[in-house]
Design an enzyme around this catalytic site. Structure first.
Site, PDB file in Angstrom:
ATOM      1  N   PRO A   6       0.592  -1.241   0.000  1.00  0.00           N
ATOM      2  CA  PRO A   6      -0.084   0.003  -0.025  1.00  0.00           C
ATOM      3  C   PRO A   6       0.736   1.242   0.029  1.00  0.00           C
ATOM      4  CG  PRO A   6      -1.045  -1.522   1.657  1.00  0.00           C
ATOM      5  CD  PRO A   6       0.347  -2.135   1.034  1.00  0.00           C
ATOM      6  N   CYS A   7       0.403   2.463  -0.697  1.00  0.00           N
ATOM      7  CA  CYS A   7       1.073   3.481  -1.208  1.00  0.00           C
ATOM      8  C   CYS A   7       0.812   4.494  -0.116  1.00  0.00           C
ATOM      9  CB  CYS A   7       1.130   3.650  -2.438  1.00  0.00           C
ATOM     10  SG  CYS A   7      -0.505   4.144  -3.041  1.00  0.00           S
ATOM     11  N   GLN A   8      -0.419   4.526   0.765  1.00  0.00           N
ATOM     12  CA  GLN A   8      -0.747   5.794   1.716  1.00  0.00           C
ATOM     13  C   GLN A   8       0.226   6.550   2.345  1.00  0.00           C
ATOM     14  OE1 GLN A   8      -2.029   2.387   1.329  1.00  0.00           O
ATOM     15  NE2 GLN A   8      -4.401   2.718   1.480  1.00  0.00           N
TER      16      GLN A   8
ATOM     17  N   VAL B  73       3.167   7.112   1.424  1.00  0.00           N
ATOM     18  CA  VAL B  73       4.173   8.004   0.421  1.00  0.00           C
ATOM     19  C   VAL B  73       3.329   8.805  -0.465  1.00  0.00           C
ATOM     20  CG1 VAL B  73       6.016   6.522   0.768  1.00  0.00           C
ATOM     21  CG2 VAL B  73       4.287   6.144  -1.337  1.00  0.00           C
ATOM     22  N   SER B  74       2.098   8.576  -0.643  1.00  0.00           N
ATOM     23  CA  SER B  74       1.214   9.367  -1.787  1.00  0.00           C
ATOM     24  C   SER B  74       1.031  10.712  -1.374  1.00  0.00           C
ATOM     25  CB  SER B  74      -0.264   8.942  -1.733  1.00  0.00           C
ATOM     26  OG  SER B  74      -1.156   9.722  -2.354  1.00  0.00           O
TER      27      SER B  74
END
Length: 680
Positions: free
Chosen positions: A449-451, A453-454
């Site tokens: 999941p990229c939350q 670094v988003s």
């Protein structure tokens, strides 16, 4: 890391990832007797045969064309080359004799550790100066890993393809560097390292920031005794070093198993499976893990043979470790006593349970005055299935005399009185591979999941990204790889993983793979470059164990301008950045190419399955109408697409009247943005 400055007209500018070489202002006199060549120069014919680029002019330098790397797809370019009067095979520096192909420390700027190089050429220039050509070794901190150099053994260095000329008096002292066999079994590898100052087992190249196996040649074999070491802790087989670092053909399998982490509905593993078929490999999505129950249900419907687990990845990792321990405790590794048939553990002995029902046929009713007795164990998980805030290893129990509605999850501690049932379950599960053991998985893919670094996350932890709970899944992903030791790894993520905090998390990912002795390669690709009607730039990380060939990235097929989306420090990993401008790429797809054949729908549309009512108008539309099995053999032929293909899920989310009125106010022309119509 310091960048190389243009200290003279002869110095070429190269990537900032290349260590700075101190070429001038060395506090030594090159005429000093402590720095000189030894013996007679090589015969002119031999020298010009070995180094023809040094004997093309009587001038100090000569501009020559240098061919680009075939592997990298780069174009040829010109560079200035120092011209030589003669070549030697030995030099004396501070009383020590240096031969060609010796390794040495080379003086760096004040306050910085000395550089490390292999001496591959010794010559006197037209200007009467003494030079050597260095092939540079990189420490971990000199590479893309730099922020995570502590992951790599301090004695480990990486041989690069970077070579350049330097004054002979830059050499400081000798260093003993050994070539060792790469090995994912780090304990075994440690035993193969001979006495040395440093060792290397991979090369590092700037193209896609790649760590890869070294192709053994006669020179490397002469420098390092050909040792035999274990390639894998699972196979326990020995191979010469030359075989260990190239693809071992006899280990190749036409059928490979895949674990899809953070699987969603399984799109990544589906695409990989289709691509693998084209390469003659059957890639089976054997296991999938996702925390979203709806995604898991969708995956089950499309991949009936996949063991789909609806759980957090960290619980899955804990379960893998506990399962491995159980198999070890019951001595099942390598056992020939496992059952021959496969079992559906959720449904095992359902028929037997019918015989245990009450006389009145009321399934599941309690039998008076009878102690609870385990009939079968049906499933296993790690976590807190009973929601009592007591995480651990649990088994789903079918109680004797009770039906499926009374099944319960019991901790392993509560099953101490039924070890035979536990052993039976583990034996059946090991045989049917409900969970992978180390060595069972050929391929792991996933996008953590990229939350964390988003760019949409306004509370990103810039100072300590790995302390952010939203980024912890990257550690879990790598820990699962370390436990299972697959042959191949493919990780996908958003570009922000390289933009946020100087690419801290992207560097960590590739550093973890290299620390586990995996070959690794970073790439950045836009979906639009491969025939999809959207830009969608993403970062990909390949990993391959030492026995395999590290895959390349596919070159683009469609024209897409991606330059402005590439972080400056990672220009090397943009796939297709060196494609010749004369390549015949197809035009990028737009929305019309994709959806112009779809029938109109209203806000009240209710049909899930319907006919298109039109023929496909573009190649993309013809392809997207195919069934999955037909996609592999598709040859862009109109006749290959059945005209009876059906359209699925062409139904919008039903909007309220207010929302529908807002949407209808959006102008139907080029230019309006998504926010038009939402103003108050």
């Amino acid at each position: 890391m310091a960048t190389k400055s243009k200290e003279s007209e002869n110095d070429e500018l190269i990537s900032p990832l290349v260590p700075t070489k101190r070429r001038k202002n060395v506090n030594r006199d090159t005429t000093n007797s402590d720095v000189c060549f030894v013996g007679k120069p090589l015969p002119d014919t031999e020298a010009s045969d070995r180094w023809p680029h040094r004997y093309q002019s009587k001038s100090k330098v000569k501009r020559v064309e240098v061919a680009g790397s075939k592997e990298e797809g780069s174009k040829s370019e010109e560079k200035e080359v120092l011209q030589a009067r003669c070549h030697y095979t030995q030099a004396m520096i501070d009383g020590s004799i240096y031969n060609l192909n010796d390794d040495a420390y080379v003086q760096a700027e004040d306050g910085k550790p000395n550089y490390i190089a292999r001496i591959i050429e010794l010559f006197e220039g037209i200007d009467r100066e003494l030079y050597f050509t260095a092939q540079w070794f990189y420490r971990a901190e000199d590479t893309v890993i730099k922020d995570h150099a502590e992951l790599i053994d301090k004695r480990r260095v990486f041989l690069s393809d970077i070579k350049d000329e330097n004054p002979l008096n830059c050499i400081v002292s000798k260093v003993k560097i050994a070539l060792v066999s790469p090995n994912v079994d780090l304990v075994t590898k440690e035993k193969t390292i001979p006495p040395c100052d440093l060792y290397y087992d991979m090369k590092y190249s700037l193209s896609y920031l790649t760590f890869a196996n070294i192709v053994i040649d006669n020179l490397e074999q002469s420098k390092t005794e050909r040792s035999r070491s274990s390639i894998s802790s699972d196979t326990k087989s020995n191979h010469p070093i030359g075989d260990a670092i190239v693809a071992i053909e006899e280990s190749k399998k036409s059928e490979m198993t895949l674990l899809d982490l953070y699987s969603g509905c399984g799109a990544m593993s589906t695409g990989l499976s289709i691509g693998a078929v084209i390469s003659g490999v059957k890639l089976l999505p054997r296991w999938a893990v996702d925390i979203n129950p709806h995604a898991c249900e969708s995956l089950r419907l499309n991949h009936a043979k996949t063991e789909v687990r609806n759980e957090a990845a960290e619980d899955f990792l804990a379960l893998l470790k506990a399962w491995t321990k159980l198999c070890e405790d019951f001595s099942l590794f390598g056992s020939d006593q496992l059952p021959e048939q496969n079992f559906d553990l959720e449904r095992a002995d359902d028929n037997d349970n019918d015989e245990e029902e009450d006389d009145d046929g009321d399934e599941g009713s309690m039998v008076p005055d009878v102690d609870f007795e385990v009939q079968n164990l049906l499933a296993v998980c790690y976590g807190d299935p009973n929601k009592i805030k007591k995480p651990g290893l649990y088994f789903k129990v079918r109680w004797k005399g009770y039906g499926s509605s009374e099944d319960t999850w019991e901790p392993i501690e509560g099953l101490s009185q039924c070890k035979e049932k536990l052993k039976e379950f583990v034996m059946k599960g090991c045989k049917s591979k409900i969970l992978p053991l180390p060595g069972d998985v050929d391929f792991i893919c996933g996008g953590p999941p990229c939350q964390g670094v988003s760019g949409f996350n306004r509370f990103r932890n810039q100072e300590a990204p790995l302390d952010d709970v939203k980024n912890r899944q990257l550690l879990v992903f790598m820990d699962i790889i370390e436990h299972l030791k697959p042959r191949y790894v493919l990780m996908e993520n958003v570009v922000d993983i390289l933009k946020f905090a100087g690419g801290f998390l992207g560097r960590y990912a590739i550093g973890r793979l290299v620390s586990m002795n995996y070959q690794a390669r970073l790439g950045m690709m836009a979906a639009g470059s491969y025939g999809l009607p959207q830009f969608r730039m993403r970062v990909f990380l390949w990993g391959a164990c030492p026995t395999e060939k590290l895959p390349q990235y596919p070159l683009p097929t469609h024209k897409v301008n991606a330059r402005k989306f590439i972080p400056n420090e990672f220009e090397e990993i943009h796939v297709g950045s060196v494609i010749d401008e004369h390549c015949m790429l197809q035009e990028a797809l737009c929305l019309e190419n994709t959806i112009s054949d779809l029938p109109p729908v209203t806000n009240d549309e209710s049909e899930d399955i319907r006919k298109y009512g039109t023929t496909a108008r573009t190649e993309f539309q013809r392809y997207i109408r195919l069934k999955r099995n037909d996609m592999v053999t598709y040859m862009a032929d109109v006749q290959s697409v059945p005209q009876t293909s059906m359209l699925y899920d062409h139904r919008p989310l039903k909007l309220s009247k207010d929302d529908l009125d807002r949407v209808c106010l959006i102008p139907k022309k080029k230019g309006p943005t998504w926010c038009v119509g939402w103003s108050r």
